[in-house]
Design an enzyme around this catalytic site. Structure first.
Site, mmCIF file in Angstrom:
data_model
loop_
_atom_site.group_PDB
_atom_site.id
_atom_site.type_symbol
_atom_site.label_atom_id
_atom_site.label_comp_id
_atom_site.label_asym_id
_atom_site.label_seq_id
_atom_site.Cartn_x
_atom_site.Cartn_y
_atom_site.Cartn_z
ATOM 1 N N ILE A 129 1.043 -1.358 0.223
ATOM 2 C CA ILE A 129 -0.498 -0.185 -0.285
ATOM 3 C C ILE A 129 0.466 1.239 -0.146
ATOM 4 O O ILE A 129 0.607 2.356 -1.017
ATOM 5 C CB ILE A 129 -1.217 0.475 1.221
ATOM 6 C CG1 ILE A 129 -2.183 0.979 0.923
ATOM 7 C CG2 ILE A 129 0.161 0.288 2.454
ATOM 8 C CD1 ILE A 129 -2.794 1.120 1.927
ATOM 9 N N LYS A 130 2.109 1.023 1.460
ATOM 10 C CA LYS A 130 2.824 2.407 0.613
ATOM 11 C C LYS A 130 3.306 2.653 -0.750
ATOM 12 O O LYS A 130 4.054 3.455 -1.275
ATOM 13 C CB LYS A 130 4.376 2.358 1.669
ATOM 14 C CG LYS A 130 4.779 0.965 1.099
ATOM 15 C CD LYS A 130 6.389 0.586 2.093
ATOM 16 C CE LYS A 130 6.925 -0.329 1.525
ATOM 17 N NZ LYS A 130 7.637 -0.750 2.346
ATOM 18 N N GLY A 131 3.253 1.639 -1.498
ATOM 19 C CA GLY A 131 4.002 2.629 -3.471
ATOM 20 C C GLY A 131 5.339 2.937 -3.275
ATOM 21 O O GLY A 131 6.053 2.259 -2.619
#
Length: 251
Positions: A129-131
């Site tokens: 999710i942090k990408g």
């Protein structure tokens, strides 16, 4: 009107001077002889004159060099072959809306690093999710189900999990490239998926890593190759293009 062919020469200090910088390691202790060997190698590669700009011992038996010199080679940009993006870049909201509208279920993505590769930075940049580069990873997308298997996943394990999860797409990252391990692993993976799935049900196979060439997809037996700098948004948009947009047109 015929476009004039434009040849280019490398640029160092002044336009068209042909100056380039090259780095490499020689299996020699650092010495004046080693620096002379570095210049000799550069000369044989077409750099003349060549100057050792930097030399640093790498333990007792190796030396790292940076050599600066002139080459006479020209490059022709019109002869360069690249894979141009043939799909629209979408926002996360647009990706979610397209998946929900056409598939009417979550799009399932299984990813990991296969073989002995323990470098998860690439796959995590796309999936977590942090990408990466200011973009959220695929776990952020509400209509995508992401299964990140992590590092050192065997090909049979990857195939088995893809079957269990009913994966729409399989994403594989390969960073370890010694002896072309990334190419061998990718070919093994694509062959295994073609054996395990009928053509109409095989997941989309996507690989990525810094040493891949985007033009290699057909030879590797995969659907798409992504190279360094690829963002999660590019991957998500590609998945929608292949699995949602094209499917919607066909139905």
């Amino acid at each position: 009107m015929i476009e004039e062919k434009r040849l280019l020469r490398p640029y160092g200090d002044t336009t068209g001077d042909g100056m380039v910088q090259l780095s490499f390691t020689l299996p020699m202790p650092h010495s004046k002889v080693a620096e002379g060997a570095a210049v000799q190698l550069a000369n044989k590669m077409g750099m003349d004159p060549a100057l050792v700009a930097h030399a640093r011992p790498m333990g007792p038996d190796f030396t790292f060099f940076v050599v600066y010199g002139r080459v006479n080679h020209l490059v022709d940009p019109s002869a360069v072959e690249v894979v141009e993006r043939d799909y629209e870049l979408l926002t996360p909201r647009e990706v979610n809306a397209a998946v929900k509208r056409v598939l009417r279920r979550r799009l399932v993505v299984v990813g990991g690093c296969i073989g002995t590769d323990a470098h998860t930075v690439g796959i995590d940049a796309i999936l977590n999710i942090k990408g990466f580069a200011g973009e959220k990873g695929l776990e952020y997308y509400r209509e995508l189900k992401v299964v990140n298997l992590g590092a050192q996943v065997s090909v049979p394990q990857l195939v088995e999990r893809a079957v269990t999860e009913k994966a729409d797409a399989v994403l594989v990252s390969q960073v370890v490239t010694q002896r072309d391990a990334h190419l061998l692993n990718t070919r093994e993976m694509s062959a295994a998926f073609r054996e395990a799935f009928p053509p109409a049900r095989r997941p989309l196979l996507v690989v990525g890593g810094p040493r891949f060439d985007e033009t290699m997809s057909e030879g590797l037996g995969v659907d798409r190759v992504f190279t360094r700098g690829t963002t999660p948004g590019e991957v998500a948009s590609y998945l929608v293009h292949r699995l949602v947009t094209e499917r919607g047109r066909a139905s």
